[in-house]
Each structure stands twice: as C-alpha cells, then as structure tokens.
Design a protein around this motif. Structure first.
Motif, PDB file in Angstrom:
ATOM      1  N   ASN A 282       0.636  -1.485  -0.220  1.00 42.75           N
ATOM      2  CA  ASN A 282      -0.052   0.180  -0.015  1.00 42.75           C
ATOM      3  C   ASN A 282       0.853   1.420   0.279  1.00 42.75           C
ATOM      4  O   ASN A 282       0.707   2.087  -0.374  1.00 42.75           O
ATOM      5  CB  ASN A 282      -1.369   0.263   1.126  1.00 42.75           C
ATOM      6  N   PHE A 283       2.477   1.738   0.692  1.00 38.77           N
ATOM      7  CA  PHE A 283       3.305   2.193   0.553  1.00 38.77           C
ATOM      8  C   PHE A 283       3.186   2.352  -1.397  1.00 38.77           C
ATOM      9  O   PHE A 283       3.357   3.744  -1.104  1.00 38.77           O
ATOM     10  CB  PHE A 283       4.716   2.491   1.476  1.00 38.77           C
ATOM     11  N   GLY A 284       3.589   2.214  -1.457  1.00 36.08           N
ATOM     12  CA  GLY A 284       3.537   1.904  -3.271  1.00 36.08           C
ATOM     13  C   GLY A 284       2.066   2.450  -4.089  1.00 36.08           C
ATOM     14  O   GLY A 284       2.832   3.551  -4.778  1.00 36.08           O
ATOM     15  N   THR A 285       1.338   1.871  -3.618  1.00 39.70           N
ATOM     16  CA  THR A 285       0.031   2.445  -4.202  1.00 39.70           C
ATOM     17  C   THR A 285      -0.559   3.868  -3.773  1.00 39.70           C
ATOM     18  O   THR A 285      -0.182   4.652  -4.445  1.00 39.70           O
ATOM     19  CB  THR A 285      -1.074   1.615  -3.634  1.00 39.70           C
ATOM     20  N   LEU A 286       0.102   4.130  -3.050  1.00 39.83           N
ATOM     21  CA  LEU A 286       0.007   5.637  -2.601  1.00 39.83           C
ATOM     22  C   LEU A 286       1.436   7.080  -3.102  1.00 39.83           C
ATOM     23  O   LEU A 286       0.321   7.684  -3.622  1.00 39.83           O
ATOM     24  CB  LEU A 286       0.559   5.687  -0.668  1.00 39.83           C
ATOM     25  N   LEU A 287       2.013   6.007  -3.641  1.00 37.23           N
ATOM     26  CA  LEU A 287       3.022   6.876  -3.554  1.00 37.23           C
ATOM     27  C   LEU A 287       2.786   7.591  -4.915  1.00 37.23           C
ATOM     28  O   LEU A 287       2.895   8.315  -5.898  1.00 37.23           O
ATOM     29  CB  LEU A 287       4.679   6.340  -3.604  1.00 37.23           C
ATOM     30  N   SER A 288       2.362   6.147  -5.690  1.00 38.12           N
ATOM     31  CA  SER A 288       1.919   5.868  -7.074  1.00 38.12           C
ATOM     32  C   SER A 288       0.905   7.379  -7.486  1.00 38.12           C
ATOM     33  O   SER A 288       0.602   8.014  -8.266  1.00 38.12           O
ATOM     34  CB  SER A 288       1.038   4.901  -7.730  1.00 38.12           C
ATOM     35  N   SER A 289       0.283   6.960  -6.461  1.00 33.35           N
ATOM     36  CA  SER A 289      -1.419   8.454  -6.754  1.00 33.35           C
ATOM     37  C   SER A 289      -0.603   9.189  -5.920  1.00 33.35           C
ATOM     38  O   SER A 289      -1.991  10.600  -6.763  1.00 33.35           O
ATOM     39  CB  SER A 289      -2.277   7.806  -5.012  1.00 33.35           C
ATOM     40  N   GLN A 290       0.220   9.772  -4.875  1.00 41.15           N
ATOM     41  CA  GLN A 290       0.664  11.358  -4.671  1.00 41.15           C
ATOM     42  C   GLN A 290       1.516  11.684  -6.316  1.00 41.15           C
ATOM     43  O   GLN A 290       1.376  12.318  -6.444  1.00 41.15           O
ATOM     44  CB  GLN A 290       1.423  10.932  -4.111  1.00 41.15           C
ATOM     45  N   LEU A 291       2.021  10.888  -7.100  1.00 46.81           N
ATOM     46  CA  LEU A 291       2.732  10.741  -8.260  1.00 46.81           C
ATOM     47  C   LEU A 291       2.024  11.097  -9.451  1.00 46.81           C
ATOM     48  O   LEU A 291       2.485  13.004  -9.730  1.00 46.81           O
ATOM     49  CB  LEU A 291       4.011  10.163  -8.812  1.00 46.81           C
ATOM     50  N   MET A 292       0.783  11.209  -9.481  1.00 43.46           N
ATOM     51  CA  MET A 292      -0.236  11.315 -10.333  1.00 43.46           C
ATOM     52  C   MET A 292      -0.979  12.347 -10.419  1.00 43.46           C
ATOM     53  O   MET A 292      -1.181  13.220 -11.068  1.00 43.46           O
ATOM     54  CB  MET A 292      -0.950  10.101 -11.061  1.00 43.46           C
ATOM     55  N   SER A 293      -1.301  12.826  -9.221  1.00 46.72           N
ATOM     56  CA  SER A 293      -2.525  13.157  -8.668  1.00 46.72           C
ATOM     57  C   SER A 293      -1.105  15.083  -8.545  1.00 46.72           C
ATOM     58  O   SER A 293      -1.729  15.645  -8.523  1.00 46.72           O
ATOM     59  CB  SER A 293      -2.470  13.062  -7.633  1.00 46.72           C
ATOM     60  N   THR A 294       0.081  14.401  -8.077  1.00 47.14           N
ATOM     61  CA  THR A 294       0.693  16.155  -8.500  1.00 47.14           C
ATOM     62  C   THR A 294       1.196  16.706  -9.830  1.00 47.14           C
ATOM     63  O   THR A 294       0.817  17.669  -9.969  1.00 47.14           O
ATOM     64  CB  THR A 294       1.892  15.657  -7.954  1.00 47.14           C
ATOM     65  N   LEU A 295       0.876  15.584 -10.493  1.00 47.21           N
ATOM     66  CA  LEU A 295       1.108  16.039 -12.252  1.00 47.21           C
ATOM     67  C   LEU A 295       0.322  16.503 -12.174  1.00 47.21           C
ATOM     68  O   LEU A 295       0.127  17.581 -13.136  1.00 47.21           O
ATOM     69  CB  LEU A 295       1.209  14.744 -13.038  1.00 47.21           C
ATOM     70  N   LEU A 296      -1.178  16.481 -12.234  1.00 46.14           N
ATOM     71  CA  LEU A 296      -2.325  16.131 -12.876  1.00 46.14           C
ATOM     72  C   LEU A 296      -3.281  17.713 -12.703  1.00 46.14           C
ATOM     73  O   LEU A 296      -3.779  18.241 -12.935  1.00 46.14           O
ATOM     74  CB  LEU A 296      -3.139  15.120 -12.682  1.00 46.14           C
ATOM     75  N   ASP A 297      -2.455  18.412 -11.359  1.00 43.53           N
ATOM     76  CA  ASP A 297      -2.842  19.206 -10.849  1.00 43.53           C
ATOM     77  C   ASP A 297      -1.643  20.311 -10.261  1.00 43.53           C
ATOM     78  O   ASP A 297      -2.107  21.774 -10.010  1.00 43.53           O
ATOM     79  CB  ASP A 297      -3.199  18.787  -9.924  1.00 43.53           C
ATOM     80  N   TYR A 298      -0.940  20.325 -11.705  1.00 40.31           N
ATOM     81  CA  TYR A 298       0.321  20.966 -11.636  1.00 40.31           C
ATOM     82  C   TYR A 298      -0.295  22.634 -12.417  1.00 40.31           C
ATOM     83  O   TYR A 298      -0.713  21.651 -13.581  1.00 40.31           O
ATOM     84  CB  TYR A 298       2.019  20.544 -12.063  1.00 40.31           C
ATOM     85  N   LYS A 299      -0.166  23.659 -11.497  1.00 42.43           N
ATOM     86  CA  LYS A 299      -1.003  25.320 -12.373  1.00 42.43           C
ATOM     87  C   LYS A 299       0.315  24.684 -13.161  1.00 42.43           C
ATOM     88  O   LYS A 299      -0.297  26.305 -14.475  1.00 42.43           O
ATOM     89  CB  LYS A 299      -1.514  25.515 -11.321  1.00 42.43           C
ATOM     90  N   GLY A 300       1.287  24.982 -12.838  1.00 43.26           N
ATOM     91  CA  GLY A 300       2.190  25.141 -14.510  1.00 43.26           C
ATOM     92  C   GLY A 300       1.661  24.890 -15.161  1.00 43.26           C
ATOM     93  O   GLY A 300       2.897  24.963 -16.631  1.00 43.26           O
ATOM     94  N   ILE A 301       1.054  23.651 -16.121  1.00 45.00           N
ATOM     95  CA  ILE A 301       1.548  23.485 -16.976  1.00 45.00           C
ATOM     96  C   ILE A 301      -0.326  23.793 -17.094  1.00 45.00           C
ATOM     97  O   ILE A 301      -1.448  23.149 -16.535  1.00 45.00           O
ATOM     98  CB  ILE A 301       1.616  21.426 -16.893  1.00 45.00           C
ATOM     99  N   PRO A 302      -0.538  23.685 -18.861  1.00 40.47           N
ATOM    100  CA  PRO A 302      -2.533  23.438 -19.452  1.00 40.47           C
ATOM    101  C   PRO A 302      -2.845  22.086 -18.722  1.00 40.47           C
ATOM    102  O   PRO A 302      -2.127  21.358 -19.256  1.00 40.47           O
ATOM    103  CB  PRO A 302      -1.857  24.069 -20.809  1.00 40.47           C
ATOM    104  N   VAL A 303      -3.933  21.860 -18.379  1.00 34.26           N
ATOM    105  CA  VAL A 303      -4.695  20.462 -18.782  1.00 34.26           C
ATOM    106  C   VAL A 303      -4.802  19.606 -19.257  1.00 34.26           C
ATOM    107  O   VAL A 303      -4.415  18.484 -19.162  1.00 34.26           O
ATOM    108  CB  VAL A 303      -6.269  21.413 -17.695  1.00 34.26           C
ATOM    109  N   LYS A 304      -4.672  20.069 -20.766  1.00 28.63           N
ATOM    110  CA  LYS A 304      -4.454  19.514 -21.879  1.00 28.63           C
ATOM    111  C   LYS A 304      -3.298  18.620 -21.931  1.00 28.63           C
ATOM    112  O   LYS A 304      -3.587  17.553 -22.168  1.00 28.63           O
ATOM    113  CB  LYS A 304      -4.615  20.003 -22.908  1.00 28.63           C
TER     114      LYS A 304
END
Length: 487
Positions: A282-304
């Motif tokens: 589950n620690f790996g799963t949490l890390l995976s979730s964090q990495l992908m969510s950080t990318l998807l919510d990064y304001k410096g990059i357009p949503v698309k």
C-alpha cells in the motif's frame, strides 16, 4: 419532451455567507474518504492477502466474480438512482453490504460455511455499485475544478489507507512461525474487519447535499438534475453511447482486469508473507497516487498537456510492470516456490505485485481525472463515474471468473490481461488527442462575451439562479457550452 427538461440548480453566490466547517469541500472529502477507508478499503485489505486470505482461491474468486458482476450493473444504473435519492443516501446504502461480505468470510474461515460467502457477495455487489456510483462524483464534483487533483488524492489516500491499516491488522494477527507455510489467515482477522465495516453507513450520513456545499471560492456545485427517473435513464443511455465513452471502454476493462495477483500470492507465498505484502504494498500505491495527482494538479502546465503526459506516464509504467511480471512468472512456472519473508527469493516475487499495483493506481487516478474534465455538472459526472466504474467491474468479474481455474503457470490470465492492455492504448489515445477539458472550453467562451450571452444570463437569473454580477458572462458561457456538449 417537456417532462424531461433538466432543472438547473447552479450559480455563484450573490452575497458572501459565513462558511460552516461541515459544509466545506474539505470536510466532505474527509467523509467520503472515511467511508472509502472503512468499506472498500478494508475489503481490499482482505483481498490483498490473495483470495481474501483463504487457503485456496477458488470459492472466494467465484464470490468476487459475483460481486463485480452485480457491481457493474449497479454502478451504471446507480447514477439515475443517486440523482433521484441524493448522494448522501446513495453513499449510505453503498456502505451497508460490506460487513455482510466480511461476515461470510469469517464463517467460512472458522466453520467452513459457504452459503454466506455467496449471500455476502450479492449484498456487497448491490451495495458497492451504489457506493462507486456516488463516490467518484462526490470526490471530483464537490471541489472547484482547480483542486480536483488534490481532492482526488485525498480520497484515494483514505481509500488506500484502509488496506494499509487492514494490512497492519492482518500482519499483527498472522506473523508467528506457524504462518510461514501456505494456508489461511486467522479467523479473528475477519471478525475485526466486520466490526469496523459496520461504521461506514452512519458516517455516510454526514455528507452534505451538493447544493449545500460551500467551496472556498464561493462558487456552487453545478447540478442539472433530470425531472423524472425515465429522463435519467434516457440521459444515461445518451452518455453511454457517446463516441468518446465507447472508445474508453477497452481501458475501463483492462485497468482492473488483473485479479491474477491474488492467485499469484496463494501459489507462491506463505501466510505471513502474504500478510506482509498486503501491508507494505500500500505504500507503493500511495506513492503512485501522489505522483500522478501532483502531475494532474500542477498549475504550471495546461490541463490538456497534463492529461497527455499522464497518459504516456501510465503506458510506460504498465510496460515496465508487465514485462517484469512475465519474466518472473515464467521462472516460477518452471520451478514453483513457496516463499516466506525470510527466504532469499521473496523480494523478487514481491516486486511483481508491487509494480502491478503501482501501475494500476496511477492509471486509475489518470482515468478519473480525465473523466472529471469532461463536465462541470455533478449529475452528468455521476453518470460518467458510474459508467467508468461499472465497466471496470465487468472486467473484474470476468477476471475473477477466469481465476477460479488453476491455470498452469498463470499464462492464460496474464495473456488475456496483456492483450487487453495492448488493445486499449490506441482508442484511449484517440480520446486524449481530441479531448478539450471543460476548464479550457469555459475559458475560451469567457474571452469574447456578446449581447446574446448577456441575454442568456438574464434569462437564467429570471429562472431563480443567483449570479455574481462580475461572473454573469463567464457563467453564461459555461452553461451554453455545457448544454451544447451534453448528449
């Protein structure tokens, strides 16, 4: 047809009001997270043991096939139900079936009773269908669009925290020397889980209705509810037959098809090794979730661009995980081991399971985010998330059914999953290529206001919507755009 005209319950607040802590998006994120922690979270903890902790996987795999077959239909039709009875009650009924399932595993483990395992599977299937139809819409529809990735991660951290805590409980109850060999976990494990899961339904009632949610920026959750249940079913059918949704069906199926991981554990690991895997993976799963969510919510990059990069990232993860999985599986087919955590080859097999879960979690985060950027209407988002989870569930049902047989070396389920993943890449890319996120549509429409849009605003205001003066044009543009895109 007049009786099918949607009712708009969307706007901006005209007068600032004091925010109530139990109406905030953060509080509601904690509510949905807590229910996810207790209900599916602990359910996942049991199944991460491999076949629900049973000595042989076949009865539990059959029960899980039943769970996900029912769950698939209920997820899809749960959206019209949720839009009629409300998300809070949908979430409540979505939590009541989980302790019945756990009680069935308890009786089977301790006394060999089989009928309650199947009854519990039916109850869990109906209940989980409603849970998943509502949970995704709440997690993605309650927060303002700019915070979707953050709140998606909160939701998934809670839901993954369930298996984490559950795994700790399992490990604490199954770590002595007698658990080195293959077998089943202690029946006390299921008793603890059953008691904890009864708390999920009462917590669900703390959820605020969408119209009462108070966002930090003062905006309201957009609701376009159909007036009749028949109209809800018609809207569901139109959503289900959209070209982009049809193109996403292969990835919906492939994303959760790998239920062979449970068999992999029962075939090649002892009880306490499975308990350790269930906890630490589950620690790996949490890390995976964090990495992908950080990318998807990064304001410096357009949503698309975030969506495109997330797609490529998920593809690379799956290539790495599945190539490694095939290499190790072929080695184990030739010489099947029975590892305890003290054995030299344990880490090699453990990383197969870790990588599968890591890749799957990243893909799930990305899929939910992609779907959430298709609309800013929570009623339609309920339909989207229900279809997504429903189709995933059909894939899981077939996969669990496939794994009720003892395939030599696991080649058949691995081959089917690999082929599904390969076939899903191109149609998914077509959706990504042509996708225009709802945030970008709204921004484009808000740049060039005109008299016709201003007229639409006045009509909306006459229909009882309350809109901030400076937001009239922007809101009208968004509403015009959503109405055009809804099919």
């Amino acid at each position: 047809m007049a009786d099918q005209t949607p009712q708009d319950v969307s706007s901006e607040k005209a007068v600032p009001v004091k925010r109530l802590w139990y109406r905030t998006t953060l509080f509601n994120a904690f509510v949905i997270g807590a229910v996810g922690f207790i209900a599916p979270g602990l359910w996942n903890a049991m199944n991460q043991l491999g076949a629900g902790g049973a000595q042989r996987p076949y009865l539990v795999n059959a029960a899980n096939a039943l769970v996900f077959g029912i769950l698939g239909f209920m997820c899809i039709f749960g959206a019209p139900i949720a839009n009629r009875i409300g998300l809070s009650w949908t979430l409540f009924f979505g939590a009541v079936g989980y302790p019945v399932y756990s009680a069935g595993l308890y009786l089977n483990n301790r006394y060999g009773v089989e009928w309650l395992v199947l009854v519990g599977a039916v109850a869990c299937g109906f209940s989980a269908g409603l849970f998943w139809a509502s949970e995704g819409a709440i997690a993605l529809g309650y927060p303002e669009p700019g915070k979707r990735g953050r709140y998606l991660n909160i939701w998934l951290w809670f839901r993954t925290g369930g298996p984490l805590v559950g795994g700790a409980i399992v490990l604490a109850l199954n770590n002595d020397a007698s658990a080195k060999k293959k077998g089943k976990v202690s029946y006390t494990t299921y008793l603890v889980f059953t008691i904890l899961q009864t708390l999920g339904a009462p917590i669900a009632l703390l959820l605020s209705p969408p119209e009462k949610v108070q966002r930090a920026d003062g905006s309201k959750v957009i609701i376009k509810a159909e007036e009749t249940f028949k109209a809800e079913l018609q809207a569901l059918w139109k959503t289900s037959t959209r070209k982009d949704i049809l193109l996403l069906l292969p990835i919906f199926w492939a994303a959760y098809f790998n239920q062979y991981s449970g068999n992999f554990q029962t075939y090649y690991f002892g009880v306490r090794a499975r308990a350790l895997i269930g906890f630490t993976s589950n620690f790996g799963t949490l890390l995976s979730s964090q990495l992908m969510s950080t990318l998807l919510d990064y304001k410096g990059i357009p949503v698309k661009k975030r969506i495109v990069w997330g797609f490529y990232y998920a593809v690379v993860l799956h290539i790495v995980a599945w190539v490694y999985g095939w290499v190790v599986q072929e080695k184990y087919t030739a010489n099947p081991p029975a590892y305890d955590w003290e054995d030299k080859g344990f880490v090699e097999g453990y990383f197969v399971l870790l990588l599968w879960d890591f890749a799957r979690q990243g893909l799930q985060n990305w899929l939910y985010y992609l779907v959430s950027t298709k609309t800013d209407n929570i009623s339609e988002l309920t339909r989207f998330s229900g279809i997504l989870r429903g189709q995933e569930s059909f894939g899981q049902a077939i996969s669990f059914g496939l794994n009720t047989r003892e395939w030599v070396g696991g080649r058949v389920p691995l081959a089917v999953n690999t082929i599904l993943l390969g076939l899903a890449v191109y149609p998914t890319w077509l959706v990504v290529r042509d996708h225009v996120p709802v945030e970008e549509k709204n921004n484009e429409n808000s740049i060039t206001p005109n008299a016709e849009l201003e007229s639409d605003v006045e009509k909306t205001a006459d229909a009882s919507a309350v809109i901030l003066p400076e937001e009239k044009v922007k809101f009208a543009s968004a509403e015009t755009n959503v109405a055009r895109d809804t099919v």
